[in-house]
Design an enzyme around this catalytic site. Structure first.
Site, PDB file in Angstrom:
ATOM      1  N   CYS A 214       0.855  -1.194   0.000  1.00 43.71           N
ATOM      2  CA  CYS A 214       0.000   0.000   0.000  1.00 43.71           C
ATOM      3  C   CYS A 214       0.886   1.238   0.000  1.00 43.71           C
ATOM      4  CB  CYS A 214      -0.906   0.014   1.233  1.00 43.71           C
ATOM      5  SG  CYS A 214      -2.027   1.448   1.301  1.00 43.71           S
ATOM      6  N   CYS A 342      73.483   2.278 -11.059  1.00 47.60           N
ATOM      7  CA  CYS A 342      73.747   1.353 -12.160  1.00 47.60           C
ATOM      8  C   CYS A 342      72.446   0.901 -12.802  1.00 47.60           C
ATOM      9  CB  CYS A 342      74.515   0.153 -11.631  1.00 47.60           C
ATOM     10  SG  CYS A 342      74.898  -1.081 -12.893  1.00 47.60           S
TER      11      CYS A 342
END
Length: 544
Positions: A214, A342
């Site tokens: 409802c 390196c």
């Protein structure tokens, strides 16, 4: 058979539209909220000799109190009640369903009244809950009980479908309640249900019948009837909040403890790529009406503010740093950070040896690794380009972020800055042996206000600069930014120096002149930038 309550919607009938409250201000005089405004409200510095003029980028607005918000709703409800010839409570539910869009409501109601009422959670046309002819004369809510029910048949006990408590026929009217849908439950269950909706879920306008499926909406009078006074008060507060949220021209002030709302019709979303609609609430704090940001973020558009804050808050820049400073092993995909000079790298996980520059196997480099003959390969070039672009992007971001954060930090320290300046003003007054009044040393306070306001503008100017495309207009913007920043630093240096050791007349002249220059550079940067939006001079790297 029971029906919905039909009493008039209860609001103060006084009209709230008072033009004297209309705020049509120069937004250039606004300052950062929270810390600064709490210390030094609106600064009417002696540097300003006449009232500021309204700028083309300013917006007009009103500050609304809670009572005025109630009155605004009441006016809309009375209008729809008269036009549609429905009870005030019905008009209120219809307006809330249509987000207070009266034109859309009227159009759909006159096209199909039953559909409009049904979708809004109301009884169909002709039922007692919507019929005007069946209504008694309107009177205050307390003068009668609109929910008193009569039972003409079935003198049998009533059992509540929820709690299963049984009520004798003599208590049918006093202990039970139903809406116009005739789904009846005991009042205790109704009260607990509505209280849970209000306090637990923050619901107000769309509290529906307890019956599954409802959609009948519980009217305002029913809520007041079924719940305690404190819950009813919270319910009406939520209704007000929903009204402001539904209205495109209203926005709550976001600052803690403030109960005001701002009304502004000159800042629709389509204009937010040309305007930064900054307003000032009655609580003394600034906010942006466009995005709700709880501070003045001029000269940056709302869209860019959101992008910038997201960029600063999420992990995107962490990922950028990883891209710039780390690589993945091409064999096991482990993330590796270079810890030496390196270029011969060895993955600690899988022991794979590779070249950091081109990511190729180290065995192919031989003793001429420093020449890296694989640079000519497409993959190597792409790797180098991606690495360089990522590093460049990171460095660019950090350039603007560091300056943005520096000015933000300076703004947060404005409370200490102000207190230190106050102590210096006291020292100047004491050293004058009564020859200087407190008002005569206020030039330092005014200068601090200008510094803080300018730092806020500079802070956001770096956010804007980050997203600007490089062109001639950008060069002019950065020139104005540089001039303001230089002036602010000069004034800050004077204010942070030992004022008590300097002659007061010379100090006041130096501070006042420098503060006036800072104010001028502030206005130049702000005016040029905001006018640039209206003239569409700015181009951004993102979609605004």
């Amino acid at each position: 058979m029971s029906s919905d309550g039909e009493d008039d919607f209860m609001y103060d009938d006084d009209d709230a539209f008072d033009d004297d409250n209309y705020m049509d201000q120069d937004l250039d005089s606004e300052s950062e909220p929270d810390v600064f405004d709490a210390i030094s409200p609106t600064v009417e510095a002696h540097l300003v000799t006449e009232a500021p003029q309204k700028k083309p980028y300013d917006v007009a607005y009103k500050v609304r109190s809670p009572k005025e918000i109630l009155d605004m709703q009441s006016k809309e409800i009375r209008k729809i009640q008269t036009l549609l010839e429905v009870p005030a409570s019905t008009a209120a539910i219809l307006l809330r369903h249509y987000a207070w869009n009266g034109e859309k409501l009227q159009e759909e109601f006159w096209t199909d009244p039953a559909k409009a009422l049904g979708e809004s959670g109301l009884s169909p046309p002709g039922s007692p809950s919507t019929s005007v002819a069946s209504l008694p004369p309107l009177s205050p809510l307390k003068s009668r009980n609109p929910f008193k029910r009569t039972r003409s048949s079935q003198n049998v006990p009533f059992e509540c479908p929820i709690c299963c408590n049984e009520y004798p026929a003599s208590e049918f009217d006093t202990a039970t309640f139903s809406l116009g849908c005739n789904h009846r439950f005991c009042r205790e269950c109704w009260g607990e249900y509505i209280t849970g909706k209000i306090k637990g879920e923050g619901e107000s306008a769309r509290i529906q019948c307890m019956e599954s499926g409802c959609n009948r909406v519980v009217r305002e009078e029913a809520v007041d009837e079924l719940v305690p006074a404190d819950v009813s008060t919270r319910y009406h507060e939520l209704l007000n909040a929903a009204y402001v949220s539904d209205s495109p021209n209203l926005r709550w002030c976001p600052h803690p403890g403030c109960e005001y709302a701002i009304e502004c019709s000159q800042a629709p979303p389509r204009m937010l790529n040309q305007l930064v609609p900054t307003v000032v609430c009655n609580c003394g704090n600034s906010l942006c009406f466009g995005c709700g940001y709880n501070a003045d973020h001029r000269p940056v558009l709302c869209r860019i503010v959101k992008l910038w804050e997201k960029k600063c808050a999420d992990d995107s820049e962490t990922a950028n740093w990883l891209n710039a400073h780390t690589k993945e092993c091409s064999k096991c995909q482990s993330t590796i950070e270079k810890n030496g000079g390196c270029n011969h790298m060895t993955c600690k996980k899988c022991k794979y040896e590779f070249c950091w520059v081109c990511m190729g196997p180290w065995s192919e480099h031989g003793t001429s690794w420093y020449q890296c003959n694989r640079y000519d390969e497409k993959s190597g070039v792409n790797a180098r380009d991606a690495q360089a672009k990522s590093r460049q992007s990171l460095e660019r971001y950090l350039h603007y972020f560091n300056r943005w954060a520096n000015h933000e930090q300076s703004a947060k320290l404005d409370a200490d800055f102000y207190k230190n300046t106050e102590k210096k003003m006291e020292q100047m007054q004491n050293n004058s042996h009564g020859s200087l009044s407190w008002i005569e040393v206020q030039f330092a306070r005014d200068a601090v206000s200008v510094v803080i306001k300018s730092r806020i503008l500079l802070k956001w100017s770096y956010c804007m600069a980050f997203y600007l495309k490089r062109n001639n207009m950008t060069e002019l913007f950065e020139d104005n930014q540089r001039d303001l920043e230089r002036a602010v630093e000069n004034l800050s240096y004077i204010l942070e120096s030992n004022m008590s050791e300097q002659p007061i007349e010379k100090l006041r002249q130096d501070v006042t002149n420098q503060a006036a220059y800072v104010q001028k550079r502030h206005d130049v940067l702000l005016d040029d930038t905001l006018k640039g939006y209206l003239e569409r001079r700015w181009e951004f790297t993102v979609d605004t």
